[in-house]
Design an enzyme around this catalytic site. Structure first.
Site, short mmCIF file in Angstrom:
data_model
loop_
_atom_site.label_atom_id
_atom_site.label_comp_id
_atom_site.label_asym_id
_atom_site.label_seq_id
_atom_site.Cartn_x
_atom_site.Cartn_y
_atom_site.Cartn_z
N LYS A 1 -4.13 -11.97 39.83
CA LYS A 1 -3.50 -11.90 38.51
C LYS A 1 -4.37 -11.14 37.52
CE LYS A 1 -1.42 -15.27 35.28
NZ LYS A 1 -1.24 -16.73 35.08
N SER B 1 3.24 -18.00 34.05
CA SER B 1 2.75 -16.69 33.64
C SER B 1 2.29 -15.80 34.81
CB SER B 1 1.59 -16.86 32.66
OG SER B 1 0.50 -17.53 33.26
N SER C 1 2.07 -22.28 35.75
CA SER C 1 2.14 -20.82 35.87
C SER C 1 2.06 -20.25 37.27
CB SER C 1 1.04 -20.18 35.01
OG SER C 1 1.31 -20.38 33.65
#
Length: 470
Positions: free
Chosen positions: A81, A157, A181
């Site tokens: 990420k 996210s 997330s």
């Protein structure tokens, strides 16, 4: 047509490497070609490190040909990420105002472990601004789209991780989870994910609320990643000691287990009938296998979310204020406007909210402790539109009610696709006691085997091949 190499499991890739049928270089070539055709449609990759990936794949190819692989992930393409630092890659945290920051000069623990294991890090995946939104919308990256249906959201996210894996880009991915997330994108995109016990997967900055978390298409693939990134790192002051994972691949039979079914948090969005049906189908499978299954009453008598939402606002506002004043207007308005209220909160208000969240945390812990495991939805509806910032634009994390409290209690919680509705995946969550990460994964693996369908992944995104086969 998707290259067959990209539809294999990590175990099948290892066997292919060992037999000489394929090499890490072959798999990387196929993956880079797939990124070139697929990523323009889904917008999942924040940064592709082709040069670094080619060096890693060549090194892995040479090691494997010499019979000296470093790990089960040696030569396997993976992603991380945007929020996870890695040397020579950008850290932007999804924010347009950060686009000119210098490249990272340090490997965060997950990146360091992957490199030590010989994994081929393809690059970074997209995320919303500051990770403070459970949707795939970013001021820097734009809209990340769900490969099952390009008009639908990926969740967040770890939005790019969800979209990339579902579309066949990479085999595993490391996300991070502060309110759901990794579990939320897994729910939206049909994947498996784990929010571990805080400290089980070392990360920076150390946190009692946020965790790095593995994501994959199957439980076994996720376990391959879990075994690597749970290795200790002294930089995380909350890091837990190394654990033995010898038995982690054995499914946990449900017979005799006490399973709570959590269908009502006592506040928040009402669960849709489609999601309720999927959760109850999982409960039925567990009960048929001998588990003692009990539907739980509503968790909270009073709405605990306003205090938690204010703490999230403070977190986002603090990061907003760290951005040079001339560039603050570049933060996504949905995040900046929501966080703006925190400018007027006092230290005393913050302390009261912290205490309120701790009281709610204890309610959650106590009620779930009556069971060996608790299953629930990941999100209460079958997703939402790609351009939307959540089910409530004024509170972009409000629909995380089933996931966020396990960050507060530090309990491990997984996500697993257990059905489809409206041609979209529907995920369930499996939570257990603190430190029972392996047991949660083993029960998740049992549930994966109990599904009455096979997932047909939407790797040919342009054709929008959607659904599952019975």
């Amino acid at each position: 047509m998707t290259d067959p190499l990209l539809t294999k499991s990590t175990a099948e890739l290892r066997a292919s490497f060992a037999s000489g049928e394929s090499t890490p270089n072959d798999v990387l070539d196929a993956t880079l070609d797939h990124i070139a055709t697929t990523n323009p449609l889904i917008n999942a990759m924040a940064f592709v490190d082709e040069a670094g990936a080619r060096r890693a794949a060549q090194g892995a190819t040479e090691r494997i040909e010499a019979g000296r692989p470093l790990s089960d992930l040696d030569g396997i393409p993976v992603t991380i990420k945007d929020s996870i630092n890695a040397v020579g890659m950008p850290w932007r945290h999804g924010v347009l105002a950060n686009k000119d920051l210098p490249m990272s000069t340090v490997d965060a623990p997950p990146a360091a472990r992957l490199k030590e294991a010989g994994a081929v890090i393809l690059g970074k995946t997209t995320m919303p601004d500051m990770g403070m939104m459970a949707a795939g919308v970013s001021s820097l990256y734009g809209i990340t789209r769900n490969p099952w249906d390009l008009t639908r959201n990926t969740g967040g996210s770890s939005s790019g991780a969800g979209a990339s894996l579902a579309s066949g880009i990479g085999f595993v991915s490391v996300g991070s989870d502060i309110a759901g997330s990794v579990r939320l994108p897994a729910g939206h995109c049909g994947l498996v994910a784990l929010k571990p016990t805080q400290g089980r997967i070392p990360h920076l900055a150390p946190s009692t609320m946020r965790s790095a978390g593995p994501m994959a298409r199957t439980v076994d693939d996720l376990i391959d990643l879990y075994r690597i990134i749970t290795r200790p790192d002294p930089r995380d002051t909350w890091g837990l000691p190394h654990e033995d994972t010898a038995d982690i691949l054995a499914p946990l039979a449900p017979a005799g287990l006490r399973i709570g079914v959590m269908l009502d948090m006592g506040y928040g969005t009402t669960m849709s009938d489609d999601v309720l049906h999927v959760v109850r189908s999982a409960a039925s499978q567990l009960q048929a296998a001998g588990a003692v299954v009990t539907e739980m009453p509503p968790i909270f008598g009073e709405d605990p979310y306003p205090a938690l939402d204010r703490l999230f606002q403070v977190r986002a506002r603090t990061e907003w204020e760290s951005i040079p004043e001339s560039r603050r207007s570049e933060v996504l308005p949905a995040v900046a406007d929501w966080a703006s209220g925190a400018a007027n909160y006092t230290a005393a208000q913050f302390s009261r909210d912290t205490d309120a969240v701790m009281r709610a945390q204890e309610i959650m812990r106590a009620k779930t402790s009556e069971f060996d495991f608790v299953i629930s939805p990941v999100i209460p509806t079958v997703g939402f539109g790609a351009e939307e910032v959540g089910l409530n634009s004024a509170q972009p994390l409000a629909h995380c009610s089933f996931t966020a409290w396990f960050n507060q209690t530090a309990q491990p919680a997984s996500a697993l696709c257990f059905g489809f509705a409206e041609h979209m995946p529907v995920g369930i969550q499996v939570a257990g006691p603190r430190f029972a990460d392996q047991a949660v994964l083993r029960l998740t693996k049992w549930l994966e085997g109990a599904r009455e369908f096979d997932i047909v992944w939407p790797t040919d995104v342009a054709a929008q091949k959607i659904g599952a086969t019975a």
